[in-house]
Design a protein around this motif. Structure first.
Motif, PDB file in Angstrom:
ATOM      1  N   LYS A 217     -20.972  43.780   8.116  1.00 55.50           N
ATOM      2  CA  LYS A 217     -21.465  42.446   7.780  1.00 55.50           C
ATOM      3  C   LYS A 217     -21.228  42.082   6.316  1.00 55.50           C
ATOM      4  N   MET A 218     -20.292  42.776   5.656  1.00 52.08           N
ATOM      5  CA  MET A 218     -19.991  42.449   4.276  1.00 52.08           C
ATOM      6  C   MET A 218     -19.447  41.020   4.188  1.00 52.08           C
ATOM      7  N   PRO A 219     -19.984  40.194   3.314  1.00 51.67           N
ATOM      8  CA  PRO A 219     -19.476  38.826   3.164  1.00 51.67           C
ATOM      9  C   PRO A 219     -18.041  38.820   2.640  1.00 51.67           C
ATOM     10  N   ARG A 220     -17.281  37.844   3.084  1.00 51.28           N
ATOM     11  CA  ARG A 220     -15.871  37.736   2.684  1.00 51.28           C
ATOM     12  C   ARG A 220     -15.717  37.628   1.151  1.00 51.28           C
ATOM     13  N   PRO A 221     -16.513  36.776   0.443  1.00 51.21           N
ATOM     14  CA  PRO A 221     -16.350  36.690  -1.012  1.00 51.21           C
ATOM     15  C   PRO A 221     -16.571  38.026  -1.709  1.00 51.21           C
ATOM     16  N   MET A 222     -17.565  38.804  -1.210  1.00 53.33           N
ATOM     17  CA  MET A 222     -17.828  40.113  -1.805  1.00 53.33           C
ATOM     18  C   MET A 222     -16.634  41.035  -1.606  1.00 53.33           C
ATOM     19  N   PHE A 223     -16.049  40.987  -0.404  1.00 55.46           N
ATOM     20  CA  PHE A 223     -14.866  41.820  -0.112  1.00 55.46           C
ATOM     21  C   PHE A 223     -13.728  41.472  -1.073  1.00 55.46           C
ATOM     22  N   GLU A 224     -13.450  40.170  -1.209  1.00 51.41           N
ATOM     23  CA  GLU A 224     -12.320  39.748  -2.034  1.00 51.41           C
ATOM     24  C   GLU A 224     -12.561  40.062  -3.508  1.00 51.41           C
ATOM     25  N   GLN A 225     -13.841  39.969  -3.936  1.00 47.86           N
ATOM     26  CA  GLN A 225     -14.149  40.296  -5.321  1.00 47.86           C
ATOM     27  C   GLN A 225     -13.938  41.794  -5.581  1.00 47.86           C
ATOM     28  N   LYS A 226     -14.301  42.617  -4.577  1.00 48.34           N
ATOM     29  CA  LYS A 226     -14.215  44.061  -4.759  1.00 48.34           C
ATOM     30  C   LYS A 226     -12.809  44.595  -4.546  1.00 48.34           C
ATOM     31  N   PHE A 227     -12.138  44.107  -3.496  1.00 47.76           N
ATOM     32  CA  PHE A 227     -10.836  44.679  -3.131  1.00 47.76           C
ATOM     33  C   PHE A 227      -9.660  43.739  -3.434  1.00 47.76           C
ATOM     34  N   GLY A 228      -9.948  42.455  -3.562  1.00 46.82           N
ATOM     35  CA  GLY A 228      -8.879  41.484  -3.732  1.00 46.82           C
ATOM     36  C   GLY A 228      -8.368  41.004  -2.387  1.00 46.82           C
TER      37      GLY A 228
END
Length: 427
Positions: free
Chosen positions: A48-59
């Protein structure tokens, strides 16, 4: 999607495929759903990780590979169909533009089937083979028949060419016995060339009970490196000499053959003459086919890409392996017995692979030039023939075939062969 095609060199084209920003963003969404299932983030349940958090962490770039894997295969197949090219190998990709909210621009460099420039393929001169059956032909077949029914009997006297020598033998190199060089009561047909060159000839003239030392030199290409090119001495003891005793050619012999409707020597000769005639007619037609196809291919101009040749070689390796397996054998055993390896085996197959491809490319070009097609009746007739050969029902066979396209192409090529054979000039 839009696609542009350009030729970059002989047998090679470049497809520039452009996909909309919307389709690429949807692929990114699907890629995120796929990878996020296994992700754990503080304060969120697994997956359930939010998409913005994913992109901030992994790009967002971390999603590109999965997005491309989802988009490009179908885009490539659609581009191939739209541009009507004929790839012969997997494409190499160069991503020219990629990014969230942007069009995806990808270049696929593709090796394609060569264009064939036909030369003369009708009116090819070919010398016909004779189909006349001579008395000598019949006598030769009778001799083979008698030889096949000969009895092996012990004979008195010395070994002659064609006899079977029953021997014990042991081989020595530099006075030391070597592995695999010993045998007992081995039946060796003199003249069969099944032993080392020079071995069998030195048995001629020996009598039962004799022992003899035979000196030979192993071939340079012998499968055992220790013995290749080496001189060896074999101690040989001859136990028995056997010879082939032919049956008498008479009506009783013919009856024992148990051939339907064949009761006498005259019947047998007539049957053999008929069989030889059929064989000669088949050989004569095959000679015409081989000649006209070969000459039509020589008259054509094209360049076969290396990738296409290697693909055909790989297919021939698979075919060889299947044949070996049907005989309870395999390629590894073949390599052990022959001293060959895969690279050498492929090198041996390569000329035949190039020949097969050359013939097929030429015939496919003739199909196109002559607008050769096949009817539904012709396809069904061939399917019926296949079904009968394998003891299957026609409809059952049709249901199991994924497509009739390959069969249709094969039939077109066969009609192209028939066409140039019909147009050939017999001498």
């Amino acid at each position: 999607m839009s696609v542009k095609v350009e030729t970059v060199e002989t047998n090679k084209v470049k497809l520039t495929i452009t996909l909309s920003a919307e389709s690429f963003d949807k692929a990114l969404d699907a890629a995120f759903k796929k990878v996020s299932k296994n992700l754990q983030a503080p304060g969120f349940r697994k997956g359930k990780m939010p998409r913005p958090m994913f992109e901030q962490k992994f790009g967002v770039e971390a999603l590109y590979e999965d997005a491309l894997d989802a988009l490009l295969p179908k885009a490539y197949m659609d581009a191939v169909a739209e541009t009507n090219i004929a790839p012969v190998a997997a494409p190499s990709w160069d991503i020219k533009q990629i990014g969230k909210g942007q069009e995806l621009v990808a270049e696929a460099t593709v090796v394609v089937k060569p264009e064939v420039e036909l030369g003369q393929y009708t009116g090819i001169e070919v010398e016909e083979l004779s189909t006349e059956v001579t008395e000598a032909d019949v006598e030769a077949e009778l001799e083979k028949l008698l030889q096949n029914h000969a009895e092996i009997v012990v004979k008195e006297g010395a070994v002659e060419n064609g006899d079977t020598a029953v021997i014990d033998y042991e081989g020595f190199k530099d006075g030391v016995a070597f592995e695999g060089g010993k045998g007992e009561n081995h039946p060796l047909v003199i003249g069969s060339n099944s032993f080392i060159p020079g071995f069998e000839e030195q048995l001629v003239g020996m009598n039962a009970g004799e022992t003899k030392e035979i000196t030979v030199t192993f071939p340079e290409q012998y499968h055992s490196a220790d013995l290749a090119g080496a001189e060896a001495v074999f101690k040989v003891t001859l136990h028995e000499v056997k010879t082939r005793e032919l049956p008498q050619l008479d009506d009783e012999f013919v009856k024992d053959l148990d051939r339907e409707g064949i009761e006498t020597v005259a019947d047998l000769k007539a049957d053999l003459e008929k069989s030889i005639k059929a064989q000669k007619e088949t050989a004569a037609r095959n000679h015409v086919i081989d000649t006209v196809v070969e000459k039509a291919t020589e008259n054509a101009k094209f360049e076969i890409p290396a990738e296409m040749i290697e693909g055909e070689v790989a297919q021939m390796v698979r075919e060889a392996d299947q044949r070996f397996q049907m005989q309870g054998f395999n390629l590894d055993l073949y390599f052990q017995f022959t001293g060959m390896d895969m690279d050498k085996f492929k090198a041996q197959l390569r000329p035949e692979a190039e020949k097969r491809l050359s013939y097929n490319l030429t015939l496919e070009a003739i199909v196109k030039a002559e607008n050769i097609d096949v009817t539904e009746e012709e396809v069904n007739a061939k399917l019926s023939e296949i079904a009968q050969a394998y003891g299957r029902e026609l409809e059952e066979l049709k249901a199991q075939l994924p497509s009739l396209a390959m069969l249709k192409e094969d039939l077109k090529v066969q009609k192209a062969v028939d066409f140039i054979v019909e147009k050939a000039v017999r001498k």
